[in-house]
Design a protein around this motif. Structure first.
Motif, PDB file in Angstrom:
ATOM      1  N   UNK A 127       0.817  -1.213   0.000  1.00 20.02           N
ATOM      2  CA  UNK A 127       0.000   0.000   0.000  1.00 20.02           C
ATOM      3  C   UNK A 127       0.851   1.263   0.000  1.00 20.02           C
ATOM      4  N   UNK A 128       1.870   1.297   0.844  1.00 14.66           N
ATOM      5  CA  UNK A 128       2.703   2.491   0.957  1.00 14.66           C
ATOM      6  C   UNK A 128       3.437   2.827  -0.327  1.00 14.66           C
ATOM      7  N   UNK A 129       4.024   1.822  -0.972  1.00 14.25           N
ATOM      8  CA  UNK A 129       4.765   2.082  -2.207  1.00 14.25           C
ATOM      9  C   UNK A 129       3.825   2.528  -3.323  1.00 14.25           C
ATOM     10  N   UNK A 130       2.623   1.925  -3.379  1.00 13.99           N
ATOM     11  CA  UNK A 130       1.662   2.317  -4.406  1.00 13.99           C
ATOM     12  C   UNK A 130       1.187   3.755  -4.195  1.00 13.99           C
ATOM     13  N   UNK A 131       0.918   4.119  -2.943  1.00 11.14           N
ATOM     14  CA  UNK A 131       0.477   5.484  -2.656  1.00 11.14           C
ATOM     15  C   UNK A 131       1.597   6.487  -2.948  1.00 11.14           C
ATOM     16  N   UNK A 132       2.833   6.109  -2.646  1.00 14.22           N
ATOM     17  CA  UNK A 132       3.968   6.997  -2.915  1.00 14.22           C
ATOM     18  C   UNK A 132       4.088   7.284  -4.407  1.00 14.22           C
ATOM     19  N   UNK A 133       3.895   6.259  -5.251  1.00 12.55           N
ATOM     20  CA  UNK A 133       3.965   6.455  -6.702  1.00 12.55           C
ATOM     21  C   UNK A 133       2.805   7.323  -7.193  1.00 12.55           C
ATOM     22  N   UNK A 134       1.639   7.138  -6.592  1.00 14.37           N
ATOM     23  CA  UNK A 134       0.488   7.971  -6.933  1.00 14.37           C
ATOM     24  C   UNK A 134       0.767   9.434  -6.583  1.00 14.37           C
ATOM     25  N   UNK A 135       1.346   9.656  -5.412  1.00 12.70           N
ATOM     26  CA  UNK A 135       1.688  11.018  -4.993  1.00 12.70           C
ATOM     27  C   UNK A 135       2.687  11.655  -5.954  1.00 12.70           C
ATOM     28  N   UNK A 136       3.679  10.868  -6.374  1.00 12.76           N
ATOM     29  CA  UNK A 136       4.705  11.396  -7.272  1.00 12.76           C
ATOM     30  C   UNK A 136       4.133  11.711  -8.651  1.00 12.76           C
ATOM     31  N   UNK A 137       3.225  10.859  -9.118  1.00 10.12           N
ATOM     32  CA  UNK A 137       2.677  11.032 -10.462  1.00 10.12           C
ATOM     33  C   UNK A 137       1.505  12.013 -10.487  1.00 10.12           C
ATOM     34  N   UNK A 138       0.446  11.703  -9.754  1.00 11.03           N
ATOM     35  CA  UNK A 138      -0.760  12.544  -9.798  1.00 11.03           C
ATOM     36  C   UNK A 138      -0.588  13.838  -9.010  1.00 11.03           C
ATOM     37  N   UNK A 139       0.108  13.742  -7.874  1.00 11.04           N
ATOM     38  CA  UNK A 139       0.328  14.938  -7.064  1.00 11.04           C
ATOM     39  C   UNK A 139       1.381  15.847  -7.636  1.00 11.04           C
ATOM     40  N   UNK A 140       2.220  15.284  -8.543  1.00 12.78           N
ATOM     41  CA  UNK A 140       3.302  16.042  -9.178  1.00 12.78           C
ATOM     42  C   UNK A 140       4.183  16.730  -8.143  1.00 12.78           C
ATOM     43  N   UNK A 141       4.532  15.967  -7.113  1.00 12.10           N
ATOM     44  CA  UNK A 141       5.414  16.468  -6.070  1.00 12.10           C
ATOM     45  C   UNK A 141       6.599  15.525  -5.913  1.00 12.10           C
ATOM     46  N   UNK A 142       7.628  16.023  -5.257  1.00 14.32           N
ATOM     47  CA  UNK A 142       8.770  15.162  -4.947  1.00 14.32           C
ATOM     48  C   UNK A 142       8.465  14.453  -3.631  1.00 14.32           C
ATOM     49  N   UNK A 143       8.587  13.135  -3.646  1.00 15.03           N
ATOM     50  CA  UNK A 143       8.186  12.308  -2.526  1.00 15.03           C
ATOM     51  C   UNK A 143       9.398  11.599  -1.925  1.00 15.03           C
ATOM     52  N   UNK A 144       9.440  11.581  -0.591  1.00 16.03           N
ATOM     53  CA  UNK A 144      10.443  10.792   0.139  1.00 16.03           C
ATOM     54  C   UNK A 144       9.719   9.648   0.832  1.00 16.03           C
ATOM     55  N   UNK A 145      10.304   8.468   0.780  1.00 17.85           N
ATOM     56  CA  UNK A 145       9.715   7.308   1.439  1.00 17.85           C
ATOM     57  C   UNK A 145      10.666   6.731   2.461  1.00 17.85           C
ATOM     58  N   UNK A 146      10.116   6.175   3.531  1.00 14.16           N
ATOM     59  CA  UNK A 146      10.943   5.535   4.544  1.00 14.16           C
ATOM     60  C   UNK A 146      10.494   4.093   4.729  1.00 14.16           C
TER      61      UNK A 146
END
Length: 239
Positions: free
Chosen positions: A66-85
């Motif tokens: 779930x976390x990795x999928x949401x992170x990719x959604x944030x990066x693509x649809x949100x058009x923001x730079x995302x950091x994951x831990x």
């Protein structure tokens, strides 16, 4: 007694001794010290530059399915730079690799060092957490909270019991931090392509999250509005 051999002369006459004044000697020493200092400090500057090279506007704690999928959604649809831990290096590497394959490598970076992850986030820091409900959430917050600053916010996107969310929100509020609970509906595919999001917590914190969450949420088939709702304070998003 033998006379010493005559000194050799160059084309420009006999060699002359040069005297260096104390002021010149001090200048030479100062320059030498300055050069040495610069050489010693250069690696530190380089290291600091590399640490500051990536700055993210949104963080995701937990890079499982779930976390990795949401992170990719944030990066693509949100058009923001995302950091994951992620504690598990293999999961962190897998998330970065997937981002690269999907053309999002420049917008996503995974960390296995919590302090480096928090340090990469713009303030006020906005984080969403996707870890198993219960004790794992408490453990994650115990490690994360000392690294946060007043005004930062954590949104728990796990399937948590609402009373746990309210307990954690009260503890965060006492330290000037924001804690929100968010129901995420749609499974892994929804997390990647557009989930339904139900948020509860401080209204002012939600206002800072809403612009991003509205971009990644699913869209209603009729009017195209984002499937995103604010349901009130405390654990309303998990109720």
């Amino acid at each position: 007694f033998q006379k010493p051999p005559p000194r050799e002369e160059s084309l420009y006459g006999p060699p002359r001794r040069t005297r260096t004044s104390r002021a010149q000697q001090k200048t030479t020493v100062c320059r030498s010290n300055a050069a040495s200092s610069h050489l010693l400090q250069a690696p530190l500057h380089t290291a600091m530059a590399s640490l500051a090279a990536y700055e993210a506007s949104f963080g995701v704690v937990g890079l499982g399915v779930m976390g990795s999928m949401l992170a990719l959604n944030l990066a693509e649809s949100g058009q923001e730079r995302i950091a994951g831990f992620e504690l598990d290096p293999s999961k962190a590497a897998a998330a970065e690799a997937k981002a690269g394959r999907e053309g999002l490598g420049a917008s996503f970076k995974a960390y296995t060092d919590l302090a480096a992850f928090v340090g990469a986030l713009k303030r006020p820091r906005r984080l969403v957490m996707l870890v198993p409900a219960g004790k794992p959430v408490d453990s994650a917050l115990a490690a994360l909270e000392p690294l946060l600053a007043p005004g930062d916010m954590v949104c728990d996107g796990g399937n948590e019991w609402y009373e746990n969310t309210e307990r954690r929100a009260a503890a965060f509020e006492a330290k000037g931090l924001h804690y929100l609970g968010c129901g995420v509906s749609g499974g892994a595919e929804g997390a990647r392509r557009g989930p339904s999001l139900m948020v509860g917590g401080p209204a002012d914190a939600f206002a800072l999250l809403e612009p991003t969450l509205s971009k990644i949420a699913a869209r209603a088939p009729g009017d195209g509005k984002p499937c995103l709702g604010y349901f009130g304070k405390g654990g309303a998003g998990n109720y």
